[in-house]
Scaffold this motif. Structure first.
Motif, mmCIF file in Angstrom:
data_model
loop_
_atom_site.group_PDB
_atom_site.id
_atom_site.type_symbol
_atom_site.label_atom_id
_atom_site.label_comp_id
_atom_site.label_asym_id
_atom_site.label_seq_id
_atom_site.Cartn_x
_atom_site.Cartn_y
_atom_site.Cartn_z
ATOM 1 N N LEU A 299 0.834 -1.201 0.000
ATOM 2 C CA LEU A 299 0.000 0.000 0.000
ATOM 3 C C LEU A 299 0.876 1.261 0.000
ATOM 4 O O LEU A 299 0.560 2.248 -0.678
ATOM 5 C CB LEU A 299 -0.919 0.001 1.220
ATOM 6 N N ILE A 300 1.962 1.245 0.758
ATOM 7 C CA ILE A 300 2.892 2.382 0.761
ATOM 8 C C ILE A 300 3.447 2.605 -0.639
ATOM 9 O O ILE A 300 3.551 3.751 -1.110
ATOM 10 C CB ILE A 300 4.036 2.139 1.774
ATOM 11 N N PHE A 301 3.788 1.520 -1.328
ATOM 12 C CA PHE A 301 4.272 1.628 -2.708
ATOM 13 C C PHE A 301 3.217 2.267 -3.612
ATOM 14 O O PHE A 301 3.514 3.185 -4.392
ATOM 15 C CB PHE A 301 4.644 0.239 -3.246
ATOM 16 N N LEU A 302 1.978 1.804 -3.504
ATOM 17 C CA LEU A 302 0.909 2.318 -4.362
ATOM 18 C C LEU A 302 0.601 3.780 -4.054
ATOM 19 O O LEU A 302 0.421 4.595 -4.971
ATOM 20 C CB LEU A 302 -0.351 1.469 -4.192
ATOM 21 N N VAL A 303 0.526 4.123 -2.769
ATOM 22 C CA VAL A 303 0.188 5.489 -2.378
ATOM 23 C C VAL A 303 1.300 6.457 -2.779
ATOM 24 O O VAL A 303 1.033 7.544 -3.315
ATOM 25 C CB VAL A 303 -0.081 5.552 -0.860
ATOM 26 N N ALA A 304 2.559 6.085 -2.518
ATOM 27 C CA ALA A 304 3.675 6.951 -2.901
ATOM 28 C C ALA A 304 3.740 7.121 -4.416
ATOM 29 O O ALA A 304 4.004 8.222 -4.922
ATOM 30 C CB ALA A 304 4.989 6.376 -2.370
ATOM 31 N N SER A 305 3.475 6.059 -5.156
ATOM 32 C CA SER A 305 3.474 6.143 -6.617
ATOM 33 C C SER A 305 2.368 7.076 -7.104
ATOM 34 O O SER A 305 2.561 7.869 -8.032
ATOM 35 C CB SER A 305 3.286 4.750 -7.225
ATOM 36 N N GLY A 306 1.196 6.975 -6.461
ATOM 37 C CA GLY A 306 0.092 7.853 -6.835
ATOM 38 C C GLY A 306 0.426 9.313 -6.587
ATOM 39 O O GLY A 306 0.142 10.186 -7.421
ATOM 40 N N GLY A 307 1.032 9.606 -5.431
ATOM 41 C CA GLY A 307 1.428 10.983 -5.141
ATOM 42 C C GLY A 307 2.458 11.503 -6.118
ATOM 43 O O GLY A 307 2.402 12.658 -6.559
ATOM 44 N N ALA A 308 3.428 10.637 -6.482
ATOM 45 C CA ALA A 308 4.436 11.033 -7.468
ATOM 46 C C ALA A 308 3.790 11.313 -8.819
ATOM 47 O O ALA A 308 4.170 12.257 -9.528
ATOM 48 C CB ALA A 308 5.490 9.936 -7.600
ATOM 49 N N GLY A 309 2.792 10.505 -9.177
ATOM 50 C CA GLY A 309 2.074 10.734 -10.430
ATOM 51 C C GLY A 309 1.382 12.083 -10.448
ATOM 52 O O GLY A 309 1.375 12.781 -11.473
#
Length: 423
Positions: A265-275
């Motif tokens: 989930l941390i990976f997905l959330v951080a990726s979303g924020g970077a996007g």
């Protein structure tokens, strides 16, 4: 929830007014600095100074409270906050603002430590989690409300600074007059950074990176808006969007956190924020796109604080959680000091210009996402049924609030174990 409001409404009201004053002065300086002709680099030092003072206050305030008590510390620091807010429009000089921001960061840290210990004392085991949730909601609502007040007096005069000072001064009345008796105060000795790194590398690295992300948002968003040529109304809406998103997304992500591998989930959330940050870099000339990006960044990055804390707790014994919280706050504070400084350099005309604001956020969140993916390959995940509960926390929380969150997580885990045994 109503029980918490009835027992702690005065404290929550006072904290809400404090957050309005703090959020207002931060945005005001970002806009006023552009009017005064301060360079982006100068403003980055000014904004970073708050986090330098805040980190120092989080280390020294507990000892001050032990020596002279809550009321004296609270009243003394409150006086300095009001004085500094009035000083800003009188001494429009980067050096004076830098010193003022160090002082005000130190004082706000001490005030938060004091108020949070009172809040913990006002709650009991049954409603401590609800009190913590209300506290976070009040924090975010206060910052959002502050952006609307930006339009009342205008940043070019002194009226808005006076409003911020008045709000902070008024906030002390319900806190000092309604809370009695003052609670006993004690915090755990922080765990060493080396030990935290050994226990939870992702929690340690993530907190440092997230400190840079949050301080860029809290300290440099208004500076970005001024440099990018946004109107005052647009800057207010832009800054508020980060925190509205944080408030709306925190609880759905908390629900997911308790039902899946937190590293994923941390990976997905951080990726979303970077996007979201990359979207703003590419299409930031359109204000609607800018708001969408701010919503995504704020909604993804702010809950990461709670996610990283919950992930770290999964590898700690109950006895070590309180000690670890102090170390995590310190790590996050170190990252927060560097955020505005690097952002200011990246936003200079010789590097990226205004889009450097989003570039730093994108890079930090990408690094966090990649590190989370890497950590998933280094040790097996903990079964979901064996993980603790995620407690909602804001990135501006002090060690006291972090320890309260740890207590809530422990109580929720023990209740779950008792329910399983009785089933």
């Amino acid at each position: 929830m109503l029980q918490v409001l009835s027992s702690a409404w005065a404290l929550l009201l006072g904290m809400g007014l404090l957050m309005v004053g703090n959020g207002l002065q931060g945005t005001l300086l970002g806009v006023r600095g552009e009017i005064e002709g301060f360079s982006t680099l100068e403003m980055s030092f000014v904004m970073s100074a708050y986090f330098l003072g805040f980190l120092g206050g989080s280390r020294l305030a507990p000892e001050m409270i032990r020596r002279v008590g809550h009321v004296r510390v609270f009243a003394a620091l409150a006086s300095f906050i009001s004085a500094v807010m009035i000083m800003y429009p009188l001494l429009t000089n980067p050096v004076a603002w830098f010193v003022g921001r160090v002082v005000i960061g130190f004082c706000f840290s001490g005030v938060y430590v004091t108020a949070e210990s009172w809040l913990n004392n006002a709650a009991d085991n049954e409603n401590r989690g609800k009190a913590l949730s209300l506290y976070m909601i009040v924090q975010m609502t206060g910052i959002v409300t502050a952006q609307a007040l930006m339009l009342v007096g205008g940043p070019e005069g002194y009226e808005s600074f006076v409003i911020a000072s008045i709000l902070v001064s008024i906030s002390f009345a319900p806190i000092l007059l309604s809370i009695s008796p003052t609670p006993a105060f004690d915090t755990a000795k922080p765990m060493s950074l080396r030990k935290i790194q050994q226990i939870s590398p992702l929690g340690c690295v993530g907190m440092f990176l997230l400190g840079g992300v949050f301080s860029a948002q809290f300290g440099m968003a208004a500076v970005y808006g001024s440099v990018a040529g946004l109107t005052l109304t647009q800057i207010s809406i832009f800054v508020a969007t980060f925190y509205v998103a944080a408030l709306l997304v925190q609880y759905p992500l908390g629900w997911l956190s308790d039902r899946m591998d937190r590293r994923r989930l941390i990976f997905l959330v951080a990726s979303g924020g970077a996007g979201g940050a990359l979207l703003a870099m590419l299409l930031g000339d359109y204000f609607a796109i800018l708001l969408i990006a701010a919503f995504v960044i704020g909604g993804m990055s702010n809950p990461l604080y709670s996610l990283l804390l919950a992930h770290t707790n999964d590898f700690l014994s109950h006895d070590d959680m309180a000690a670890a919280s102090g170390g995590l706050v310190f790590i996050n504070g170190l990252g927060a000091i560097t955020g505005p400084l690097i952002t200011g350099w990246l936003m200079s005309d010789k590097v990226f210009g205004p889009s450097g604001f989003f570039f730093l956020i994108a890079v930090l969140l990408i690094v966090l996402a990649l590190y989370a993916a890497f950590r998933m390959t280094q040790r097996p995940s903990i079964p979901v049924e064996e993980t603790g509960t995620m407690s909602p926390m804001g990135p501006i929380a002090t060690q006291v609030a972090m320890e309260v969150a740890q207590e809530v997580a422990i109580e929720a885990e023990l209740e779950g174990q008792e329910a399983e045994q009785s089933a």
